[in-house]
Scaffold this motif. Structure first.
Motif, short mmCIF file in Angstrom:
data_model
loop_
_atom_site.label_atom_id
_atom_site.label_comp_id
_atom_site.label_asym_id
_atom_site.label_seq_id
_atom_site.Cartn_x
_atom_site.Cartn_y
_atom_site.Cartn_z
N GLY A 1 -0.41 10.11 10.83
CA GLY A 1 -0.75 9.41 9.59
C GLY A 1 -1.85 10.12 8.82
O GLY A 1 -1.80 10.24 7.59
N ALA A 2 -2.86 10.60 9.56
CA ALA A 2 -3.97 11.29 8.91
C ALA A 2 -3.50 12.59 8.26
O ALA A 2 -3.95 12.95 7.16
N LEU A 3 -2.60 13.32 8.92
CA LEU A 3 -2.09 14.57 8.35
C LEU A 3 -1.32 14.31 7.07
O LEU A 3 -1.53 14.97 6.05
N LEU A 4 -0.41 13.34 7.10
CA LEU A 4 0.37 13.04 5.91
C LEU A 4 -0.53 12.63 4.75
O LEU A 4 -0.34 13.06 3.60
N MET A 5 -1.54 11.82 5.06
CA MET A 5 -2.44 11.38 4.00
C MET A 5 -3.32 12.53 3.50
O MET A 5 -3.58 12.65 2.30
N SER A 6 -3.77 13.39 4.41
CA SER A 6 -4.61 14.52 3.98
C SER A 6 -3.82 15.50 3.11
O SER A 6 -4.36 16.06 2.15
N LEU A 7 -2.56 15.70 3.42
CA LEU A 7 -1.72 16.55 2.57
C LEU A 7 -1.55 15.94 1.18
O LEU A 7 -1.59 16.64 0.17
N TRP A 8 -1.39 14.63 1.15
CA TRP A 8 -1.27 13.95 -0.14
C TRP A 8 -2.57 14.07 -0.93
O TRP A 8 -2.56 14.36 -2.13
N LEU A 9 -3.71 13.86 -0.26
CA LEU A 9 -4.99 13.92 -0.95
C LEU A 9 -5.36 15.34 -1.38
O LEU A 9 -6.10 15.53 -2.34
N PHE B 1 -7.21 -0.39 8.09
CA PHE B 1 -7.54 0.11 9.42
C PHE B 1 -7.73 -1.05 10.40
O PHE B 1 -7.25 -1.02 11.54
N GLY B 2 -8.43 -2.10 9.96
CA GLY B 2 -8.65 -3.26 10.81
C GLY B 2 -7.36 -3.99 11.13
O GLY B 2 -7.13 -4.40 12.28
N VAL B 3 -6.49 -4.16 10.13
CA VAL B 3 -5.21 -4.83 10.35
C VAL B 3 -4.35 -4.05 11.35
O VAL B 3 -3.73 -4.62 12.26
N ALA B 4 -4.32 -2.73 11.19
CA ALA B 4 -3.54 -1.89 12.11
C ALA B 4 -4.09 -1.96 13.53
O ALA B 4 -3.32 -1.93 14.51
N THR B 5 -5.41 -2.06 13.67
CA THR B 5 -6.02 -2.19 15.00
C THR B 5 -5.56 -3.48 15.68
O THR B 5 -5.23 -3.49 16.87
N ILE B 6 -5.55 -4.58 14.93
CA ILE B 6 -5.09 -5.86 15.49
C ILE B 6 -3.63 -5.75 15.92
O ILE B 6 -3.25 -6.20 17.02
N ALA B 7 -2.79 -5.16 15.07
CA ALA B 7 -1.37 -5.02 15.39
C ALA B 7 -1.17 -4.18 16.65
O ALA B 7 -0.32 -4.50 17.50
N PHE B 8 -1.95 -3.12 16.80
CA PHE B 8 -1.82 -2.28 17.99
C PHE B 8 -2.21 -3.07 19.25
O PHE B 8 -1.55 -2.99 20.28
N GLY B 9 -3.30 -3.85 19.16
CA GLY B 9 -3.74 -4.61 20.32
C GLY B 9 -2.72 -5.62 20.79
O GLY B 9 -2.60 -5.90 21.99
N LEU B 10 -1.94 -6.19 19.86
CA LEU B 10 -0.96 -7.23 20.21
C LEU B 10 0.39 -6.65 20.62
O LEU B 10 1.24 -7.38 21.14
N SER B 11 0.60 -5.36 20.37
CA SER B 11 1.90 -4.75 20.62
C SER B 11 2.17 -4.52 22.10
O SER B 11 1.28 -4.14 22.86
N THR B 12 3.43 -4.74 22.49
CA THR B 12 3.89 -4.38 23.83
C THR B 12 5.03 -3.37 23.75
O THR B 12 5.66 -3.05 24.75
N SER B 13 5.30 -2.89 22.55
CA SER B 13 6.35 -1.90 22.32
C SER B 13 5.73 -0.53 22.08
O SER B 13 4.86 -0.39 21.22
N PHE B 14 6.17 0.46 22.81
CA PHE B 14 5.63 1.81 22.65
C PHE B 14 5.82 2.32 21.23
O PHE B 14 4.89 2.86 20.62
N TRP B 15 7.02 2.15 20.68
CA TRP B 15 7.31 2.73 19.37
C TRP B 15 6.63 1.95 18.25
O TRP B 15 6.21 2.55 17.25
N PHE B 16 6.49 0.62 18.39
CA PHE B 16 5.73 -0.12 17.39
C PHE B 16 4.26 0.28 17.44
O PHE B 16 3.60 0.41 16.41
N SER B 17 3.73 0.47 18.65
CA SER B 17 2.35 0.94 18.80
C SER B 17 2.17 2.29 18.12
O SER B 17 1.15 2.53 17.45
N MET B 18 3.13 3.18 18.29
CA MET B 18 3.07 4.48 17.63
C MET B 18 3.01 4.31 16.11
O MET B 18 2.22 4.96 15.41
N ALA B 19 3.84 3.40 15.57
CA ALA B 19 3.92 3.21 14.13
C ALA B 19 2.60 2.69 13.56
O ALA B 19 2.12 3.19 12.53
N LEU C 1 -0.34 2.98 14.83
CA LEU C 1 -1.36 4.02 14.96
C LEU C 1 -1.23 5.05 13.85
O LEU C 1 -2.23 5.62 13.41
N VAL C 2 -0.03 5.32 13.40
CA VAL C 2 0.17 6.22 12.25
C VAL C 2 -0.49 5.62 11.01
O VAL C 2 -1.21 6.31 10.26
#
Length: 409
Positions: A265-273, A293-311, A313-314
């Motif tokens: 996610g950081a790479l894609l955003m840095s290329l855009w910026l 960033f805070g909302v994504a942190t909450i979503a990661f903490g509640l996730s039990t799916s590897f691929w949703f966690s990856m998303a 985190l992006v």
């Protein structure tokens, strides 16, 4: 407008700087994966993961004033290259110890402290170098391009490190040595500073100049302190080995993928910026990014799916990159060259606190409350801090342009 490729083609010193960032970031990310997994295998104690973050952060606090003075008084290229060489030695010690099966918890802690010390001196010297090798009008793009290089390495290196770890930790530590040495060589090829160095002695007044300067700029103070408290509360990277092993049920390769996800996610955003820098409503954009960033942190903490966690985190990595680029541009463009090292050292303390100290906070909270509650509570804390900072720093929240008052450095 000048695009990122044009910047890379026509500024050879920046190209060397750009590749040095790639190699340094790659080596550090590989070390991080190996040390975290190695330590958790040795002890099985989540608190130890938090201690590593605290131990690595401690030198930034202990040496903060001196690291900035060194960057302003001595050749910044040589300071950075020396620090990268020291990190290569640390990786070599870890490789030898791992190969001989003599690596211990205490050894990892000691080397983490030395690693933190080397990075403490490297960061202000490296940050202060960038404005002197690119024109002022290209600086925001250069910040984004440099971050794109670092995030590219952060995507590949952790996953690659996780794959190599399957053959043994020495296979991760060994290549890190070579990467650090290449980075040191590239850094030494940069042109010497054209402006005179600060030759004054390290008095208390000169050492504290960076702190006074930041306090005199409310927008800068608000931006870097927002990052400190928001990311400190919301940082969950120290707990990734626990999520990988116990919640998402994956192994070293999965851990490497999780560590790489924010960098995607950081790479894609840095290329855009780098192509489309933030030019209007920068305060609102930064606060929105920190809230996301805070909302994504909450979503990661509640996730039990590897691929949703990856998303998520992006998304987290992209949001953090927006805040980082705006903050870095504030600090460097408002600071005279002769004191950029000292100001960068203070900024580095805030960055280190939000990352390494945040790792300790996450480890300690997970130890007391459990892993999932610790991450969710941290994300909620990030949202609370964002709202509070909007009230405390209204000038920053309402700021329209990033560099409108900075025609000269």
């Amino acid at each position: 407008m000048t695009s990122q490729p044009l910047l890379l083609r026509h500024h050879r010193p920046f190209v060397a700087f750009w590749f040095a960032r790639i190699f340094t970031a790659s080596a550090f990310q590989m070390l991080t994966v190996a040390i975290g997994w190695n330590l958790y295998q040795l002890t099985g104690n989540v608190m130890d993961l938090g201690w590593v973050g605290l131990i690595e952060f401690a030198p930034r606090l202990l040496f903060m004033l001196h690291t900035g003075h060194v960057a302003d008084r001595y050749d910044r290229r040589r300071v950075a290259a020396l620090c990268q060489s020291l990190q290569a030695m640390i990786a070599l010690i870890l490789a030898i110890s791992s190969a001989s099966d003599h690596i211990t918890r205490e050894m990892i802690f000691i080397l983490a402290f030395v690693l933190g010390a080397a990075r403490s001196f490297e960061m202000p010297a490296t940050q202060a170098l960038l404005p002197s090798i690119v024109p002022v009008e290209l600086f925001p793009r250069a910040v984004a391009a440099a971050q794109a290089a670092q995030q590219s390495a952060t995507i590949v290196a952790p996953a690659f490190g996780g794959l190599l770890y399957a053959f043994g930790s020495v296979w991760v530590y060994g290549p890190s040595v070579a990467l650090y040495l290449i980075a040191a060589l590239l850094m030494s090829t940069l042109p010497a500073r054209q402006l005179p160095l600060n030759k004054g002695k390290a008095t208390l007044d000169s050492l504290l100049a960076g702190i006074r300067f930041i306090r005199s700029r409310p927008d800068v103070l608000g931006a870097i302190s927002l990052d400190l408290f928001a990311v400190l509360l919301g940082g969950a990277t120290a707990l990734l080995p626990v999520f990988a092993k116990d919640i998402l049920l994956t192994g070293p390769w999965g851990l490497g993928m999780l560590r790489s996800a924010p960098a995607v996610g950081a790479l894609l955003m840095s290329l855009w910026l780098a192509r489309f820098p933030v030019e209007r409503k920068v305060g609102r954009v930064m606060f929105t990014a920190v809230g996301l960033f805070g909302v994504a942190t909450i979503a990661f903490g509640l996730s039990t799916s590897f691929w949703f966690s990856m998303a998520v985190l992006v998304v987290l990595g992209a949001a953090d990159m927006i805040s980082m680029v705006i903050r870095a541009s504030f600090v460097q463009l408002e600071t005279p060259d002769e004191m950029r090292g000292r100001v960068s050292a203070v900024n580095g303390l805030f960055i280190g606190a939000s990352n390494q100290l945040g790792e300790f906070e996450s480890g300690a909270t997970a130890h007391w409350l459990g892993t999932v509650p610790a991450v969710v509570l941290g994300g909620v804390g990030t949202l609370v801090v964002t709202g509070l900072w909007i009230k405390l720093f209204p000038g920053l929240a309402n700021r329209d342009r990033m560099v409108e008052e900075h025609k000269t450095l």
